[in-house]
Design a protein around this motif. Structure first.
Motif, PDB file in Angstrom:
ATOM      1  N   LEU A 195      32.161  62.998 -23.041  1.00  0.00           N
ATOM      2  CA  LEU A 195      32.563  61.946 -22.119  1.00  0.00           C
ATOM      3  C   LEU A 195      32.939  62.521 -20.758  1.00  0.00           C
ATOM      4  O   LEU A 195      33.532  63.594 -20.663  1.00  0.00           O
ATOM      5  CB  LEU A 195      33.744  61.163 -22.685  1.00  0.00           C
ATOM      6  CG  LEU A 195      33.464  60.327 -23.941  1.00  0.00           C
ATOM      7  CD1 LEU A 195      34.744  59.618 -24.383  1.00  0.00           C
ATOM      8  CD2 LEU A 195      32.365  59.301 -23.682  1.00  0.00           C
ATOM      9  N   VAL A 196      32.593  61.769 -19.710  1.00  0.00           N
ATOM     10  CA  VAL A 196      32.984  62.126 -18.347  1.00  0.00           C
ATOM     11  C   VAL A 196      34.175  61.245 -17.961  1.00  0.00           C
ATOM     12  O   VAL A 196      34.056  60.018 -17.912  1.00  0.00           O
ATOM     13  CB  VAL A 196      31.820  61.916 -17.360  1.00  0.00           C
ATOM     14  CG1 VAL A 196      32.281  62.210 -15.923  1.00  0.00           C
ATOM     15  CG2 VAL A 196      30.632  62.789 -17.745  1.00  0.00           C
ATOM     16  N   GLY A 197      35.342  61.884 -17.713  1.00  0.00           N
ATOM     17  CA  GLY A 197      36.525  61.112 -17.323  1.00  0.00           C
ATOM     18  C   GLY A 197      37.220  60.408 -18.468  1.00  0.00           C
ATOM     19  O   GLY A 197      37.971  59.454 -18.253  1.00  0.00           O
ATOM     20  N   GLY A 198      37.031  60.858 -19.668  1.00  0.00           N
ATOM     21  CA  GLY A 198      37.679  60.238 -20.819  1.00  0.00           C
ATOM     22  C   GLY A 198      37.856  61.231 -21.943  1.00  0.00           C
ATOM     23  O   GLY A 198      37.218  62.290 -21.975  1.00  0.00           O
ATOM     24  N   ARG A 199      38.761  60.897 -22.875  1.00  0.00           N
ATOM     25  CA  ARG A 199      39.040  61.761 -24.020  1.00  0.00           C
ATOM     26  C   ARG A 199      38.643  60.995 -25.281  1.00  0.00           C
ATOM     27  O   ARG A 199      39.212  59.954 -25.599  1.00  0.00           O
ATOM     28  CB  ARG A 199      40.521  62.129 -24.058  1.00  0.00           C
ATOM     29  CG  ARG A 199      40.954  62.936 -25.276  1.00  0.00           C
ATOM     30  CD  ARG A 199      42.436  63.310 -25.169  1.00  0.00           C
ATOM     31  NE  ARG A 199      43.287  62.123 -25.090  1.00  0.00           N
ATOM     32  CZ  ARG A 199      43.802  61.493 -26.141  1.00  0.00           C
ATOM     33  NH1 ARG A 199      43.530  61.930 -27.369  1.00  0.00           N
ATOM     34  NH2 ARG A 199      44.563  60.436 -25.980  1.00  0.00           N
ATOM     35  N   ASP A 200      37.655  61.524 -25.984  1.00  0.00           N
ATOM     36  CA  ASP A 200      37.180  60.851 -27.190  1.00  0.00           C
ATOM     37  C   ASP A 200      38.229  60.982 -28.291  1.00  0.00           C
ATOM     38  O   ASP A 200      38.702  62.076 -28.589  1.00  0.00           O
ATOM     39  CB  ASP A 200      35.860  61.468 -27.646  1.00  0.00           C
ATOM     40  CG  ASP A 200      35.087  60.548 -28.575  1.00  0.00           C
ATOM     41  OD1 ASP A 200      35.621  60.217 -29.653  1.00  0.00           O
ATOM     42  OD2 ASP A 200      33.969  60.159 -28.220  1.00  0.00           O
ATOM     43  N   CYS A 201      38.593  59.855 -28.889  1.00  0.00           N
ATOM     44  CA  CYS A 201      39.642  59.888 -29.911  1.00  0.00           C
ATOM     45  C   CYS A 201      39.140  60.423 -31.246  1.00  0.00           C
ATOM     46  O   CYS A 201      39.949  60.781 -32.110  1.00  0.00           O
ATOM     47  CB  CYS A 201      40.244  58.494 -30.083  1.00  0.00           C
ATOM     48  SG  CYS A 201      39.090  57.249 -30.687  1.00  0.00           S
ATOM     49  N   HIS A 202      37.809  60.474 -31.429  1.00  0.00           N
ATOM     50  CA  HIS A 202      37.232  61.060 -32.652  1.00  0.00           C
ATOM     51  C   HIS A 202      36.092  61.997 -32.247  1.00  0.00           C
ATOM     52  O   HIS A 202      34.914  61.679 -32.426  1.00  0.00           O
ATOM     53  CB  HIS A 202      36.697  59.961 -33.588  1.00  0.00           C
ATOM     54  CG  HIS A 202      37.775  59.179 -34.269  1.00  0.00           C
ATOM     55  ND1 HIS A 202      38.718  59.761 -35.079  1.00  0.00           N
ATOM     56  CD2 HIS A 202      38.059  57.853 -34.249  1.00  0.00           C
ATOM     57  CE1 HIS A 202      39.544  58.832 -35.542  1.00  0.00           C
ATOM     58  NE2 HIS A 202      39.170  57.658 -35.037  1.00  0.00           N
ATOM     59  N   PRO A 203      36.398  63.166 -31.733  1.00  0.00           N
ATOM     60  CA  PRO A 203      35.342  64.056 -31.239  1.00  0.00           C
ATOM     61  C   PRO A 203      34.488  64.682 -32.341  1.00  0.00           C
ATOM     62  O   PRO A 203      33.443  65.278 -32.046  1.00  0.00           O
ATOM     63  CB  PRO A 203      36.134  65.126 -30.466  1.00  0.00           C
ATOM     64  CG  PRO A 203      37.482  65.147 -31.108  1.00  0.00           C
ATOM     65  CD  PRO A 203      37.753  63.719 -31.508  1.00  0.00           C
ATOM     66  N   ALA A 204      34.899  64.549 -33.599  1.00  0.00           N
ATOM     67  CA  ALA A 204      34.156  65.199 -34.679  1.00  0.00           C
ATOM     68  C   ALA A 204      32.742  64.658 -34.820  1.00  0.00           C
ATOM     69  O   ALA A 204      31.852  65.377 -35.299  1.00  0.00           O
ATOM     70  CB  ALA A 204      34.915  65.048 -35.996  1.00  0.00           C
ATOM     71  N   ASP A 205      32.483  63.399 -34.424  1.00  0.00           N
ATOM     72  CA  ASP A 205      31.133  62.830 -34.568  1.00  0.00           C
ATOM     73  C   ASP A 205      30.359  62.865 -33.254  1.00  0.00           C
ATOM     74  O   ASP A 205      29.412  62.101 -33.054  1.00  0.00           O
ATOM     75  CB  ASP A 205      31.195  61.406 -35.114  1.00  0.00           C
ATOM     76  CG  ASP A 205      32.080  60.488 -34.273  1.00  0.00           C
ATOM     77  OD1 ASP A 205      32.495  60.905 -33.170  1.00  0.00           O
ATOM     78  OD2 ASP A 205      32.358  59.350 -34.724  1.00  0.00           O
TER      79      ASP A 205
END
Length: 477
Positions: free
Chosen positions: A456-466
């Motif tokens: 993601l650009v400008g965001g934090r993925d809450c489930h980065p494992a997928d």
């Protein structure tokens, strides 16, 4: 030649016969017995101590013995408070003050020594004799010392019965407390354990509220205490601080409050009081993480303080989502949105302050749902690799990166695309296609493995494992 020799011989005899230069005499008040009498105030005198001496047995004040001294004697016909100031040049000096007991300097009473030109205040009773001695150290090489003596009157509000009324806030005053004293039965402030002379003030508010009392803010040795009551004997302490710190009182209309300002550690210097309408406590907070999602426990932390000097005893958080205000510093939001967090703080004396911040809750969650790679490839030929990305939360911008394995087990990047990811239904995907080619090195291994990732650009993925996927190997032949 014989005549010249006679002249030289006569000249030599004349030189030898010249008298030696006389040694400089010490000051007239060099000895205790010849102390200069101080007959009137103010008194000022400068003495050259270069040739001064000290008598056997003279008391020493500071470190190495002081071997150049002069003496002054004070015998007033009425009780006085004397302030002694002194300065020296070019060498540092000391000042000693002591009461005569009639048995010489070796038996002076109430002896006090001072250095670094610190003023000294002392009480002299009518008929007593007090001695003031200025001194230079033996290694000083000499110099002069100036002594200034003056009498000091007690402040008008030295006694409780003469407490100065404060009629308007803010109030600020500094008085010379050198001659201030303590009355019989005067209260000792609880926060100091002692008070060297004091002055008194009274304040009667016309309405309920809060007031803040403070001494000087320069670290001066001073105590400020507040009381209620009607006489010196029935005072009840309601506040106390030392060394320039402050405290706040809740006051009632028509009640008289008395403020005692005193010196500490025997000091008799300026006494200062500031009395103001109390400020509200200052509420402030931060939170973490700075980009919360519905999967995060938001942690808030207070940076609140009370400029009135009292403790903050209550912190209440309203998280702005309809849940009840709470003292808990952890909260999880149930859905995305913009929420106003309000913090309200309360001090030990009942004052309140509040502040608010808007926190944006956004749940960023993209996932690679499909990864289509060719089952086989041939060197010199190209094929398509397609990455399918799901996004059901909020519109996103992301970098989609494709990697290919190399001999030795590592991956190298072979493509990257920045794409917009609109919000789609649960099973819909945004397709991103790459064109790949195969090499003779791939043929030598016989296969390659592709890996894809979405960042993601400008965001934090809450489930980065997928957000990363590795495909089954593609055969190369």
């Amino acid at each position: 030649m014989r005549g010249l020799l006679l002249v030289l011989a006569a000249t030599a005899v004349a030189v030898v016969a010249l008298p030696a230069a006389a040694a400089a005499a010490p000051p007239g008040n060099d000895d205790f017995a010849t102390a200069t009498a101080v007959t009137a105030f103010p008194f000022s005198a400068t003495a050259d101590l270069t040739d001064a001496t000290s008598e056997p047995g003279e008391p020493a004040c500071q470190g190495p013995p002081e071997e150049r001294t002069v003496w002054y004697a004070i015998t007033p016909d009425e009780d006085v408070v004397v302030r002694a100031r002194w300065s020296s040049s070019p060498s540092p000096s000391t000042l000693m003050v002591g009461r005569d007991t009639g048995q010489g300097f070796g038996n002076l009473a109430d002896v006090r020594c001072h250095a670094f030109n610190e003023p000294h205040v002392f009480d002299v009773r009518a008929g007593e004799t007090w001695y003031v001695r200025a001194a230079l150290f033996v290694f000083s090489g000499g110099g002069s010392v100036t002594i200034d003596l003056e009498t000091v009157e007690p402040p008008p509000n030295d006694d409780f019965a003469n407490a100065k009324p404060i009629t308007q806030l803010p109030f600020s005053e500094t008085v010379d407390g050198a001659a201030s004293g303590n009355e019989p039965g005067e209260r000792t402030p609880s926060c100091s354990g002692q008070s060297a002379g004091s002055v008194w003030y009274s304040y009667t508010p016309s309405s309920d509220g809060w007031i803040t009392a403070a001494g000087p803010f320069a670290g001066q040795s001073e105590v400020v205490a507040a009381y209620t009551g009607s006489s010196l004997q029935d005072l009840v302490e309601v506040g106390c601080r030392t060394f320039g710190s402050q405290f706040t009182l809740r006051v009632s209309s028509g009640t008289t409050y008395y403020f005692q300002v005193g010196g500490l550690f025997g000091g008799g210097g300026p006494l200062h009081l500031d009395l103001t309408v109390a400020p509200n406590p200052v509420a402030g907070f931060g939170y973490s993480p700075g980009d919360p999602s519905t999967f995060d426990d938001l942690q808030v932390f207070s940076g609140s303080f009370d400029p009135g000097g009292n403790q903050i005893v209550s912190q209440v958080w309203d998280y702005g989502d309809g849940t009840a205000p709470t003292s808990s510093t952890s909260h999880r939001y149930g859905r995305d949105g913009d929420y106003t967090i309000t913090l309200t703080v309360t001090t030990s004396d009942g004052r309140t302050g509040s502040t608010a911040q808007v926190v944006s809750v956004r749940t960023h969650d993209v996932a690679i749902k499909s990864f289509d790679v060719p089952t086989s490839g041939t060197p010199g030929r190209t094929k398509q690799v397609t990455v399918g990305i799901a996004n059901t939360r909020v519109p996103e911008v992301a970098d989609v990166v494709l990697y290919k394995s190399v001999p030795g087990g590592d991956f190298e990047q072979v493509g990257s695309q920045r794409v917009s990811l609109p919000v789609r239904t649960k099973n819909a995907q945004t397709k991103v296609t790459f064109t790949v080619s195969f090499t003779q090195a791939d043929l030598a291994v016989g296969k390659v493995t592709f890996k894809a990732s979405v960042v993601l650009v400008g965001g934090r993925d809450c489930h980065p494992a997928d957000n990363t996927v590795i495909a089954w190997p593609t055969l190369v032949r």
